[in-house]
Design an enzyme around this catalytic site. Sequence first.
Site, PDB file in Angstrom:
ATOM      1  N   LYS A 154       0.875  -1.175   0.000  1.00 10.84           N
ATOM      2  CA  LYS A 154       0.000   0.000   0.000  1.00 10.84           C
ATOM      3  C   LYS A 154       0.911   1.223   0.000  1.00 10.84           C
ATOM      4  O   LYS A 154       1.782   1.338   0.867  1.00 10.84           O
ATOM      5  CB  LYS A 154      -0.913  -0.015   1.221  1.00 10.84           C
ATOM      6  N   LYS A 156       1.531   5.271   0.144  1.00 18.25           N
ATOM      7  CA  LYS A 156       0.963   6.541   0.592  1.00 18.25           C
ATOM      8  C   LYS A 156       1.060   7.563  -0.531  1.00 18.25           C
ATOM      9  O   LYS A 156       2.092   7.659  -1.221  1.00 18.25           O
ATOM     10  CB  LYS A 156       1.721   7.055   1.820  1.00 18.25           C
ATOM     11  N   ASP A 181      -3.120   4.982  -0.251  1.00 21.64           N
ATOM     12  CA  ASP A 181      -3.734   5.611   0.918  1.00 21.64           C
ATOM     13  C   ASP A 181      -3.426   7.103   0.886  1.00 21.64           C
ATOM     14  O   ASP A 181      -2.260   7.508   0.906  1.00 21.64           O
ATOM     15  CB  ASP A 181      -3.175   4.980   2.202  1.00 21.64           C
ATOM     16  N   ASN A 183      -4.829   9.352   3.122  1.00 20.06           N
ATOM     17  CA  ASN A 183      -5.000   9.947   4.456  1.00 20.06           C
ATOM     18  C   ASN A 183      -5.860  11.215   4.440  1.00 20.06           C
ATOM     19  O   ASN A 183      -5.563  12.205   5.118  1.00 20.06           O
ATOM     20  CB  ASN A 183      -3.640  10.218   5.116  1.00 20.06           C
ATOM     21  N   GLU A 209      -7.590   4.200  -0.305  1.00 17.53           N
ATOM     22  CA  GLU A 209      -7.997   4.410   1.096  1.00 17.53           C
ATOM     23  C   GLU A 209      -8.106   5.890   1.433  1.00 17.53           C
ATOM     24  O   GLU A 209      -7.222   6.676   1.103  1.00 17.53           O
ATOM     25  CB  GLU A 209      -6.977   3.729   2.007  1.00 17.53           C
ATOM     26  N   ASP A 234     -10.808   4.677   6.455  1.00 15.69           N
ATOM     27  CA  ASP A 234      -9.936   4.432   7.610  1.00 15.69           C
ATOM     28  C   ASP A 234     -10.247   5.476   8.684  1.00 15.69           C
ATOM     29  O   ASP A 234     -11.106   5.270   9.544  1.00 15.69           O
ATOM     30  CB  ASP A 234      -8.475   4.486   7.130  1.00 15.69           C
ATOM     31  N   LYS A 258      -9.496  -1.004  12.188  1.00 11.08           N
ATOM     32  CA  LYS A 258      -8.422  -0.941  13.178  1.00 11.08           C
ATOM     33  C   LYS A 258      -9.058  -1.055  14.554  1.00 11.08           C
ATOM     34  O   LYS A 258      -9.826  -0.171  14.951  1.00 11.08           O
ATOM     35  CB  LYS A 258      -7.651   0.372  13.055  1.00 11.08           C
TER      36      LYS A 258
END
Length: 366
Positions: A154, A156, A181, A183, A209, A234, A258
């Site tokens: 994965k 970023k 991802d 964020n 994500e 997430d 998580k």
Amino acid sequence: MTPPAGPPPRRVELRRVRLPLRHPHITATGTEADRDVVIVRVDEADGAVGWGECSALSAPTYTSEWTDGAWLVLRDHLVPAVLAGRPSGVRGHPMATAAVETARLDAFCRRAGRSLAGHLGAARREVLSCTVVGLGRSVDEVLARVDGAPGPVKIKIAPGWDLEPLAAARAAWPDRFIAADANGTYDLDDPDHARALLALDDLGLAYLEQPTDPADLTAAATAAGRLATPVALDEALDAPGTVRTALALHAAGVVNLKPARLGGPRAALEAASLAAAAGVAVFVGGMLETGVGRAAALAVASVLPGDLPTDLGPSDRYFAHDIVVPAVGAASSAAHVCVPCGSGLGVDVDLERLAACTTDVVELAR
Ligand SMILES: [Mg+2]
């Protein structure tokens, strides 16, 4: 799953622990060079001992929780309530809540002589692991990190640093599991951001994500409607209730479960049930946990259906010297990680190592 019952614990110890990471973890929202976490030790009335971890980051940049705040919430609210045998009345703070719940679950399982994974209904003894590649300074650096990873990856991304590294990785590994991802850093009202996300849609990503603001589930639903790539959530999911809302809005094609972020193993399994009922895939993400939080998260991962890899890896991917023995280890291949199967969390805290990493400690007793 039976929750811990019986009288309140006799004492609870909070330890602030600082553990250097092998490599700084760089994302669109910040860099972590060390893991600065709170380790919770619960001594139950009958002498059983359990451990939990509050995996909040050192600054409130990933979610609103952070270690300094979690320390105060644990010390002044959650632990006094547990010792008094009353509900805490605390809203939010799922990572601090998860630490206490996990410690009590660990004690409960150790007393019963069974593993937490077994208690939760483990279906696997090892799980496939995805390596998370932080923001790189160059495409070559990202490709080198992907090349060194044993299996799924994965990567970023952030606005302005997305298509170039991802397309290069896809060109180099046409058939590999590659996810991305963001964020929460893309704003769909910004035409450049909206175009950039659409440009990723031909790369065959396993999922994208948290592309948009975690506080705005309608933005995630809009992104999910525009993209063929499944949108995973997430940061947006901080309780089973927000998972329920996201599913109702069709904002998530994949749910990143998580346990720390959702409030503990029980909350994570409740969220997993909601996702299953909606036909949405799940996996357990990572919080750069020490072995205590990592073992608890792997117990949850061992229960989940489906074939999406977890972000959890062996301890030595993150730390030269973890605080548990045995360290959480790789399994049948370097791309798999073993689910600890000993009593309770399945690992024991190395008290000497823990003491050496402790920067603050407080004991609360009945
Ligand atoms: Mg993430």
